[in-house]
Motif scaffolding. Structure first.
Motif, PDB file in Angstrom:
ATOM      1  N   LEU A 171       9.286  -7.594  -0.229  1.00 63.05           N
ATOM      2  CA  LEU A 171       8.004  -7.057  -0.679  1.00 63.05           C
ATOM      3  C   LEU A 171       7.910  -7.200  -2.191  1.00 63.05           C
ATOM      4  CD1 LEU A 171       7.893  -3.736   1.393  1.00 63.05           C
ATOM      5  CD2 LEU A 171       6.399  -5.712   1.711  1.00 63.05           C
ATOM      6  N   GLU A 172       6.706  -7.090  -2.699  1.00 67.05           N
ATOM      7  CA  GLU A 172       6.460  -7.033  -4.149  1.00 67.05           C
ATOM      8  C   GLU A 172       5.464  -5.913  -4.303  1.00 67.05           C
ATOM      9  OE1 GLU A 172       6.262 -11.577  -5.859  1.00 67.05           O
ATOM     10  OE2 GLU A 172       4.433 -10.470  -5.617  1.00 67.05           O
ATOM     11  N   LEU A 173       5.714  -4.968  -5.179  1.00 70.00           N
ATOM     12  CA  LEU A 173       4.818  -3.820  -5.248  1.00 70.00           C
ATOM     13  C   LEU A 173       4.314  -3.633  -6.666  1.00 70.00           C
ATOM     14  CD1 LEU A 173       7.090  -1.343  -3.239  1.00 70.00           C
ATOM     15  CD2 LEU A 173       5.156  -2.645  -2.349  1.00 70.00           C
ATOM     16  N   ASP A 174       3.046  -3.216  -6.769  1.00 69.49           N
ATOM     17  CA  ASP A 174       2.595  -2.846  -8.107  1.00 69.49           C
ATOM     18  C   ASP A 174       3.083  -1.421  -8.390  1.00 69.49           C
ATOM     19  OD1 ASP A 174       0.764  -0.920  -7.134  1.00 69.49           O
ATOM     20  OD2 ASP A 174      -0.738  -2.479  -6.819  1.00 69.49           O
ATOM     21  N   GLU A 175       2.874  -0.986  -9.618  1.00 63.13           N
ATOM     22  CA  GLU A 175       3.473   0.274 -10.056  1.00 63.13           C
ATOM     23  C   GLU A 175       2.984   1.481  -9.250  1.00 63.13           C
ATOM     24  OE1 GLU A 175       3.765   2.054 -14.398  1.00 63.13           O
ATOM     25  OE2 GLU A 175       3.991  -0.131 -14.358  1.00 63.13           O
ATOM     26  N   GLN A 224       1.742   1.578  -6.210  1.00 66.59           N
ATOM     27  CA  GLN A 224       2.299   1.559  -4.851  1.00 66.59           C
ATOM     28  C   GLN A 224       3.754   2.010  -4.867  1.00 66.59           C
ATOM     29  OE1 GLN A 224       2.018  -2.097  -2.740  1.00 66.59           O
ATOM     30  NE2 GLN A 224      -0.206  -2.162  -2.780  1.00 66.59           N
ATOM     31  N   ALA A 225       4.517   1.473  -5.832  1.00 59.09           N
ATOM     32  CA  ALA A 225       5.934   1.807  -5.898  1.00 59.09           C
ATOM     33  C   ALA A 225       6.113   3.306  -6.095  1.00 59.09           C
ATOM     34  CB  ALA A 225       6.603   1.024  -7.018  1.00 59.09           C
ATOM     35  N   GLU A 226       5.288   3.886  -6.945  1.00 54.31           N
ATOM     36  CA  GLU A 226       5.420   5.311  -7.233  1.00 54.31           C
ATOM     37  C   GLU A 226       5.127   6.139  -5.977  1.00 54.31           C
ATOM     38  OE1 GLU A 226       3.165   6.644 -10.694  1.00 54.31           O
ATOM     39  OE2 GLU A 226       3.230   8.666  -9.821  1.00 54.31           O
ATOM     40  N   TYR A 227       4.033   5.794  -5.285  1.00 55.37           N
ATOM     41  CA  TYR A 227       3.674   6.518  -4.061  1.00 55.37           C
ATOM     42  C   TYR A 227       4.767   6.368  -2.999  1.00 55.37           C
ATOM     43  CZ  TYR A 227       1.448   7.452   0.453  1.00 55.37           C
ATOM     44  OH  TYR A 227       1.184   7.928   1.716  1.00 55.37           O
ATOM     45  N   LEU A 228       5.214   5.132  -2.801  1.00 50.14           N
ATOM     46  CA  LEU A 228       6.166   4.878  -1.714  1.00 50.14           C
ATOM     47  C   LEU A 228       7.506   5.554  -1.979  1.00 50.14           C
ATOM     48  CD1 LEU A 228       5.288   1.146  -1.009  1.00 50.14           C
ATOM     49  CD2 LEU A 228       4.834   3.088   0.494  1.00 50.14           C
ATOM     50  N   ARG A 229       7.960   5.509  -3.208  1.00 54.11           N
ATOM     51  CA  ARG A 229       9.259   6.123  -3.505  1.00 54.11           C
ATOM     52  C   ARG A 229       9.171   7.650  -3.345  1.00 54.11           C
ATOM     53  NH1 ARG A 229      12.947   7.739  -7.473  1.00 54.11           N
ATOM     54  NH2 ARG A 229      11.389   7.855  -9.118  1.00 54.11           N
ATOM     55  N   ARG A 230       8.050   8.211  -3.789  1.00 57.45           N
ATOM     56  CA  ARG A 230       7.883   9.671  -3.635  1.00 57.45           C
ATOM     57  C   ARG A 230       7.881  10.052  -2.152  1.00 57.45           C
ATOM     58  NH1 ARG A 230       2.593  10.840  -5.494  1.00 57.45           N
ATOM     59  NH2 ARG A 230       1.907  10.900  -3.337  1.00 57.45           N
ATOM     60  N   GLU A 231       7.119   9.298  -1.338  1.00 55.63           N
ATOM     61  CA  GLU A 231       7.033   9.632   0.088  1.00 55.63           C
ATOM     62  C   GLU A 231       8.372   9.416   0.787  1.00 55.63           C
ATOM     63  OE1 GLU A 231       4.321  11.119   1.709  1.00 55.63           O
ATOM     64  OE2 GLU A 231       3.793  11.373  -0.405  1.00 55.63           O
TER      65      GLU A 231
END
Lengths: 532, 107
Positions: free
Chosen positions: B20-24, B26-33
């Motif tokens: 995957l490649e994530l923008d910032e 998305q990365a922030e949301y996904l890591r938090r969840e």
């Protein structure tokens, strides 16, 4: 009352008596769709429009011409006195997670938006072979990952026909919304943690999660391969039984489809509940969930009016001769969601690796240096947030160094959940239940936008339905009243492996006993507006 | 709030493995969840599990009498292969075409 508001079995009788034609039934459903559905879900919906909030938006793809050709064939056969199938002339919708030859089969995802299935899923093929008319493909949470339909890449997403500012539930929300709004009497859904039963409860319709392996998964785009179950959605129990009759059974294309004959689900449907032992468990009258701030667990009773609906149902069944068994311990119910967070993610990640922009589906249009960059760009652009979240979690908890801690442990907890049911249903055991009666959901339909984004809270919407998926056992959700806002309340019957006939019979007994109840006369908001 | 299990470094490693490649954002949301879900998953650790509890990989047992018999290992051609190939983003003369595959030349 239009033709499209009649049940499948009523329509079937009228068709066989040649008092209506299949084309007339179809036209009535198409008319209803044009009145209430609004614009179909699309990847490029543009700006939200004021009327979007007034419509159901169940559909992604309408297949009116396919249905018309099927209806004309049924009418010709009926006119010629030739035999027709069990569901001849009955329209149905299909959750867009099933492949149907020649139709876009999108899974509600950009990554499959351009995929036209080259073959048809077994349950759909069986419905069409039985003469049913496929009206189209309906919306869902992306790859079924959700409990509200808000994660679909196809917008506007479905709304609850009972109250349009509420979600229809999910992930089979397009299915249950289409049935509740009278767009079709039947819909084919799937249930991995409650995705048939939860939206059925939210939309005031009947939803059956069959035993794992009772209905073939061939042609179903996979989520959790050890949990996924295709099943019927209908407005009443008789119709659900008719539909299950058609779709159930062994299938050479699915090695997990049980090689067991399908009983006659209609034969014993009206035999009542006298002598049956039906259990109630305190573990289904409370929910346990993590507090986001403190990181600790809170336990809360489910809302009083939902518990009251279940207890009222138990009283009615007792009056009909059932023996109600109180205080059946189901202590591992609370672990259903944590175990599901692990097991379903591992299976989802495994199933999602195939989407790579090579063989089918979306491929990035951007220039790329090599294959790996193409994979990354394709998957980043093609998947929404919920698939990405499941891929990442699945890879983490199944990684070699964490597997014993998470995945192996979750699979052992699954054994404990299964044992709760085995003990409750053991014919020689202490409880000897024929079925367990529970609420289907911890709440009624929640407002659009209220939960989406909080992936933990959203998952806990399935707390009372997911144990059946872990255990593989069948369950049915049926309407049992309305809450103070006029929203449907669902109750659930769970039974031992392959006990669908008995669950349908119990549900039917309750349905008959409440035929005259005042709440049965209430109509969804979208239908009230049609009359006004 | 419990300590974060998935650090930014672990997260980046997972993202690479997942192709995957994530923008910032998305990365922030996904890591938090992910971390929030892991907190929920930690409840499993408190469950006493003795060694006698086996793994359940699927709920319904499949005794031989309900297992479908294995099919004969025979070639069953798909009726229209073109229909399958038509779904591929890029095809030439019956072959699926992909961008350059990274490789190293063996000496």
């Amino acid at each position: 009352m239009e033709l499209c508001d009649l049940s499948a079995h009523e329509l079937s009788l009228l068709l066989r008596q040649r008092r209506v034609s299949a084309v007339e039934v179809l036209e009535s459903c198409l008319q209803r769709i044009s009145q209430v559905d609004g614009r179909p879900g699309s990847l490029e919906p543009g700006a939200p429009q004021p009327e979007d909030a007034e419509r159901v938006h169940a559909f992604i793809t309408l297949t009116a011409e396919r249905a018309r050709a099927q209806a004309e064939t049924v009418d010709r056969r009926l006119a010629a006195g030739e035999p027709v199938g069990l569901l001849a002339g009955i329209p149905f919708t299909v959750k867009d997670i099933f492949c149907v030859k020649g139709t876009p089969s999108t899974a509600g995802s950009r990554i499959l938006a351009n995929f036209v299935a080259p073959y048809t899923a077994t349950p759909v093929a069986r419905l069409e072979a039985a003469g049913a008319l496929m009206l189209g493909k309906v919306n869902l949470d992306e790859f079924t990952y959700g409990s509200s339909n808000e994660s679909s890449a196809f917008r506007p997403t479905p709304r609850n026909p009972w109250k349009l500012d509420r979600v229809p539930g999910g992930s089979s929300g397009g299915s249950t919304a289409s049935v509740a709004a009278g767009e079709a009497p039947l819909s084919l859904g799937t249930d991995t943690a409650g995705s048939i039963r939860q939206p059925a409860a939210f939309c005031g319709v009947v939803g059956v999660k069959p035993t794992y392996g009772r209905v073939s998964r061939y042609g179903l785009i996979a989520f959790g391969s050890s949990l996924d179950c295709p099943g019927p959605i209908a407005r009443n129990v008789v119709d659900a039984a008719l539909m299950l009759q058609v779709i159930a059974g062994p299938d050479p294309h699915d090695s997990t489809a049980a090689n067991l004959p399908v009983p006659d689900y209609l034969a014993a449907l009206e035999e009542g509940v006298r002598g049956l032992r039906i259990g109630l468990s305190p573990d289904y009258f409370r929910i346990t969930f993590p507090d986001a701030v403190r990181g600790e667990y809170d336990q809360q009773p489910i809302p009083g009016e939902i518990e009251a609906a279940v207890r009222r149902a138990a009283d009615i069944l007792a009056d009909l001769g059932a023996e109600i068994v109180e205080n059946v311990p189901m202590p591992n119910t609370r672990y259903g969601i944590p175990a599901y967070f692990v097991i379903s993610r591992v299976e989802a990640a495994s199933n999602l690796h195939r989407y790579d922009g090579v063989k089918y589906g979306y491929r990035t249009p951007q220039p790329v240096q090599d294959l790996h960059e193409m994979y990354r760009k394709t998957r980043n652009e093609g998947f929404g947030l919920q698939p990405k979240l499941r891929i990442l979690m699945g890879m983490y908890v199944s990684a070699a160094q964490y597997s014993a801690q998470y995945y192996q442990r979750a699979l052992r907890v699954r054994t404990l959940i299964r044992r709760d049911f085995e003990q409750a249903f053991d014919p020689q055991g202490k409880y000897r239940l024929h079925a367990l009666l529970t609420p289907t959901t911890p709440t009624t339909a929640f407002p659009v936008g209220a939960v989406y984004g909080d992936s933990v809270l959203m998952q806990y919407a399935d707390q009372l339905t997911v144990p059946a998926n872990h255990a593989g056992i069948p369950g049915i959700s049926i309407p049992a009243g309305l809450d103070h806002e006029g929203l449907p309340i669902g109750i659930q019957f769970l039974g031992p492996d392959f006990s669908e006939a008995l669950l349908l019979r119990i549900a039917r007994a309750f349905e008959r006993a409440t035929e005259e109840a005042s709440w049965r006369r209430a109509r969804p908001e979208v239908l009230q507006r049609l009359v006004a | 709030m419990p300590a974060e299990t998935i650090t930014p470094e672990t997260f980046d490693h997972l993202v690479r493995l997942a192709a995957l490649e994530l923008d910032e954002a998305q990365a922030e949301y996904l890591r938090r969840e992910l971390n929030r879900q892991l907190s929920a998953i930690h409840e499993l650790e408190a469950i006493p599990l003795d060694d006698s509890v086996p793994i359940t990989s699927h709920g319904v047992p499949y005794p031989p009498e309900i297992c479908p018999p294995l099919r004969e290992d025979a070639w069953q051609p798909f009726p229209d292969v073109a229909e399958i190939l038509d779904q591929a983003p890029q095809v030439e003369e019956g072959y699926v075409v992909v961008p350059d595959i990274p490789h190293t030349t063996l000496e």
